[in-house]
Design a protein around this motif. Structure first.
Motif, PDB file in Angstrom:
ATOM      1  N   PHE A  86       0.822  -1.204   0.000  1.00 42.14           N
ATOM      2  CA  PHE A  86       0.000   0.000   0.000  1.00 42.14           C
ATOM      3  C   PHE A  86       0.859   1.258   0.000  1.00 42.14           C
ATOM      4  N   LYS A  87       1.887   1.292   0.840  1.00 42.76           N
ATOM      5  CA  LYS A  87       2.762   2.464   0.891  1.00 42.76           C
ATOM      6  C   LYS A  87       3.451   2.702  -0.446  1.00 42.76           C
ATOM      7  N   THR A  88       3.800   1.632  -1.141  1.00 46.29           N
ATOM      8  CA  THR A  88       4.429   1.762  -2.462  1.00 46.29           C
ATOM      9  C   THR A  88       3.470   2.405  -3.446  1.00 46.29           C
ATOM     10  N   VAL A  89       2.244   1.892  -3.503  1.00 35.21           N
ATOM     11  CA  VAL A  89       1.240   2.438  -4.422  1.00 35.21           C
ATOM     12  C   VAL A  89       0.909   3.876  -4.037  1.00 35.21           C
ATOM     13  N   LEU A  90       0.777   4.138  -2.757  1.00 33.00           N
ATOM     14  CA  LEU A  90       0.485   5.497  -2.289  1.00 33.00           C
ATOM     15  C   LEU A  90       1.569   6.466  -2.756  1.00 33.00           C
ATOM     16  N   ALA A  91       2.818   6.115  -2.561  1.00 33.95           N
ATOM     17  CA  ALA A  91       3.925   6.984  -2.971  1.00 33.95           C
ATOM     18  C   ALA A  91       3.933   7.186  -4.489  1.00 33.95           C
ATOM     19  N   GLU A  92       3.670   6.133  -5.231  1.00 30.36           N
ATOM     20  CA  GLU A  92       3.690   6.236  -6.693  1.00 30.36           C
ATOM     21  C   GLU A  92       2.534   7.074  -7.212  1.00 30.36           C
ATOM     22  N   LEU A  93       1.375   6.970  -6.577  1.00 30.92           N
ATOM     23  CA  LEU A  93       0.252   7.828  -6.970  1.00 30.92           C
ATOM     24  C   LEU A  93       0.561   9.284  -6.619  1.00 30.92           C
TER      25      LEU A  93
END
Length: 183
Positions: A133-140
């Motif tokens: 989730f943190k990865t996707v959040l940062a990428e968004l």
């Protein structure tokens, strides 16, 4: 006088554009300060174009969720499914559509569709884990896409520790320290 202080602050900040959040020193425009709200709602919300992602499925419609293969029921034993990371395939599409905010229906550990939360501090294993989730959040965020999480804090699922404690006490349920959470 609280009213007077607020009035003074408003005049002090008259040069600020209240429709856009202030920049943090690192240039992050995703920060929202207290004065950047309109009636309690963040000002950025009014001009956002949202894309709704129902990750865990549609209740009563066979499940599958956004990813198409999300199990209807969380067995509480399966490993991390890493489905969140599949969202990467959709980033360009979201940007091309002009999307600047994503709204995730509940993603926290739950029994079925997400609205029956077991643990508000864990990502549902059918979607991934906190690192995913943190990865996707940062990428968004790198694409200037904000993220809103749907949290259902006024009820839980039967598997939530507090509700389980009440059930485990049977006729002595009133002895549970969590009884006031539900009654």
């Amino acid at each position: 006088d609280h009213h007077h202080d607020h009035h003074h602050d408003h005049h002090h900040d008259h040069h600020r554009d209240h429709h856009h959040p202030p920049e943090k020193p690192d240039g992050n425009k995703l920060y929202m300060g207290e004065s950047d709200t309109y009636g309690g709602v963040p000002c950025w919300y009014k001009d956002s174009i949202f894309y709704l992602i129902y990750c865990l499925g549609t209740p009563g419609h066979g499940g599958g969720g956004f990813f198409g293969d999300c199990p209807d029921v969380n067995d509480q034993t399966s490993g991390n499914a890493n489905r969140f990371l599949r969202l990467r395939h959709w980033y360009d599409y979201l940007v091309d559509l002009g999307i600047n905010a994503v709204y995730f229906t509940p993603i926290f550990d739950s029994g079925t569709h997400g609205y029956d939360t077991y643990d508000y501090f864990r990502i549902d294993r059918r979607l991934g884990d906190m690192n995913d989730f943190k990865t996707v959040l940062a990428e968004l965020h790198e694409r200037n896409i904000r993220v809103v999480l749907d949290g259902v804090f006024n009820h839980t699922g039967r598997g939530h520790f507090a509700f389980s404690d009440i059930l485990s006490r049977g006729r002595e349920w009133r002895q549970s320290p969590y009884k006031d959470w539900y009654f």
